[in-house]
Design an enzyme around this catalytic site. Structure first.
Site, short mmCIF file in Angstrom:
data_model
loop_
_atom_site.label_atom_id
_atom_site.label_comp_id
_atom_site.label_asym_id
_atom_site.label_seq_id
_atom_site.Cartn_x
_atom_site.Cartn_y
_atom_site.Cartn_z
N THR A 163 -4.01 -5.05 0.43
CA THR A 163 -3.34 -3.78 0.70
C THR A 163 -4.19 -2.89 1.59
O THR A 163 -3.67 -2.07 2.35
CB THR A 163 -2.98 -3.05 -0.61
OG1 THR A 163 -4.18 -2.66 -1.29
CG2 THR A 163 -2.12 -3.92 -1.50
N GLN A 175 30.23 18.38 -6.77
CA GLN A 175 30.73 17.06 -6.38
C GLN A 175 31.65 17.15 -5.17
O GLN A 175 31.58 16.33 -4.25
CB GLN A 175 31.48 16.41 -7.56
CG GLN A 175 30.58 15.95 -8.69
CD GLN A 175 30.34 17.02 -9.75
OE1 GLN A 175 30.43 18.22 -9.47
NE2 GLN A 175 30.03 16.58 -10.97
N HIS A 197 20.10 26.09 -10.67
CA HIS A 197 20.86 27.12 -11.34
C HIS A 197 20.27 28.52 -11.12
O HIS A 197 19.05 28.71 -11.20
CB HIS A 197 20.94 26.84 -12.84
CG HIS A 197 21.55 25.51 -13.16
ND1 HIS A 197 22.86 25.21 -12.88
CD2 HIS A 197 21.02 24.39 -13.73
CE1 HIS A 197 23.12 23.98 -13.27
NE2 HIS A 197 22.03 23.46 -13.79
N ARG A 249 29.89 32.11 -8.17
CA ARG A 249 28.52 31.80 -8.57
C ARG A 249 27.68 31.49 -7.34
O ARG A 249 28.20 31.21 -6.25
CB ARG A 249 28.49 30.61 -9.52
CG ARG A 249 28.93 29.30 -8.88
CD ARG A 249 28.68 28.09 -9.77
NE ARG A 249 29.10 26.84 -9.13
CZ ARG A 249 28.85 25.63 -9.59
NH1 ARG A 249 28.19 25.49 -10.74
NH2 ARG A 249 29.26 24.55 -8.95
N ASN A 291 21.49 20.67 -8.93
CA ASN A 291 22.08 22.01 -9.02
C ASN A 291 20.99 22.98 -9.45
O ASN A 291 20.57 23.01 -10.60
CB ASN A 291 23.23 22.01 -10.02
CG ASN A 291 24.14 23.21 -9.84
OD1 ASN A 291 23.75 24.21 -9.25
ND2 ASN A 291 25.36 23.11 -10.35
N LYS A 322 0.85 -1.19 0.00
CA LYS A 322 0.00 0.00 0.00
C LYS A 322 0.89 1.24 0.00
O LYS A 322 1.70 1.43 0.91
CB LYS A 322 -0.90 0.02 1.23
CG LYS A 322 -2.11 0.94 1.09
CD LYS A 322 -3.08 0.40 0.05
CE LYS A 322 -4.45 1.05 0.17
NZ LYS A 322 -5.39 0.50 -0.84
#
Length: 273
Positions: free
Chosen positions: A57, A208, A236, A166, A234, A12
């Protein structure tokens, strides 16, 4: 060539259960999304339609509600209770996997709450022994500087400009495997704090690198864990070109994009485990 039934399970998905502890000193709220998956001697239902071994279920859903009546406790403990019950009460079932999303609420007043950031997760497998994973999903974090990305290969389709400054933003998903039982709440809070502190304190040359630093920090400090898997999309943030309007943009205005996005994923583990 024979055609045979392979690995299979049923259960379920996404039973939503909320409990309220009506303590006179202040209500306490638990809000879960529970998914059960059972495996075992179930070939007959697939091959002949014989449902003699198939616990409905709907019964699994009702078990979640019934078990919640006397209190849920920590998500890992609740998942273990359910997983053990299904295996130990159903002769045909040999393995149960219970996945839980625990939505976090902060109390505003005696009986008022606000939804908190991130979703706590737990996953328990019982097949005679217990294996427990904890985690968190959709924990959105951002560094507005101290992030670079450069030195990567260029091919005929590369248009991305190298950058020494950035925005680094992500919606963290992490799952970590325990070697045994522990104080689940304390361990979870400590792991999340280590992840956040390391994200904030790492000067990033790549997402990374940041991911590995986060995983290493957790394993360095938490001996009850065997491994941790992280997924870091990421998110952006693209500097907007304001020159058509006669304006400069010294790292002030960005376009936040939701897709497509880079997706960085890795498992950090102890050597030899």
């Amino acid at each position: 060539m024979a055609i045979v039934l392979g690995d299979n399970s049923y259960g379920k998905a996404e039973t939503r259960v909320v409990t309220v502890d009506r303590d006179p000193d202040g209500h306490r709220l638990v809000d879960l999304n529970v998914t059960t998956a059972l495996s075992g001697d179930l070939s007959a239902t697939h091959l002949t339609g014989d449902n003699g071994a198939v616990l409905p279920t709907d019964s699994q859903k009702n078990t979640v509600f019934a078990f919640a009546r006397d209190g849920i406790g920590e998500p890992e403990d609740f998942a273990a209770r359910l997983a053990r019950h299904f295996v130990q009460s159903q002769p045909a079932i040999h393995r149960a996997v219970v996945d839980i999303e625990a939505y976090r609420w902060d109390r505003l007043a005696h009986h008022s709450f606000v939804r908190a950031a991130g979703t706590r997760t737990a996953s328990v497998t019982f097949d005679g022994s217990l294996r427990t994973w904890s985690g968190i999903t959709d924990l959105v974090v951002m560094n507005t500087t101290d992030s670079e990305f450069w030195g990567y290969p260029k091919d005929p389709y590369t248009t991305l400009a190298e950058t020494k400054d950035r925005i680094l933003a992500t919606a963290l998903t992490a799952r970590w495997r325990h070697t045994g039982t522990c104080d689940w709440a304390e361990s979870h809070a400590a792991v999340v704090r280590l992840l956040l502190d390391t994200f904030a304190g790492t000067y990033s040359l790549s997402l990374q690198q940041t991911l590995f630093a986060m995983g290493r920090a957790v394993l360095d400090e938490r001996p009850e864990l065997a491994e941790i898997r992280l997924e870091l999309p990421n998110k952006h943030h693209i500097p907007v070109d304001l020159s058509p309007f006669g304006l400069d943009n010294p790292g002030v205005v960005f376009h936040a994009t939701d897709r497509p996005y880079g997706l960085i994923a890795a498992t950090v583990t102890r050597d030899g485990t």
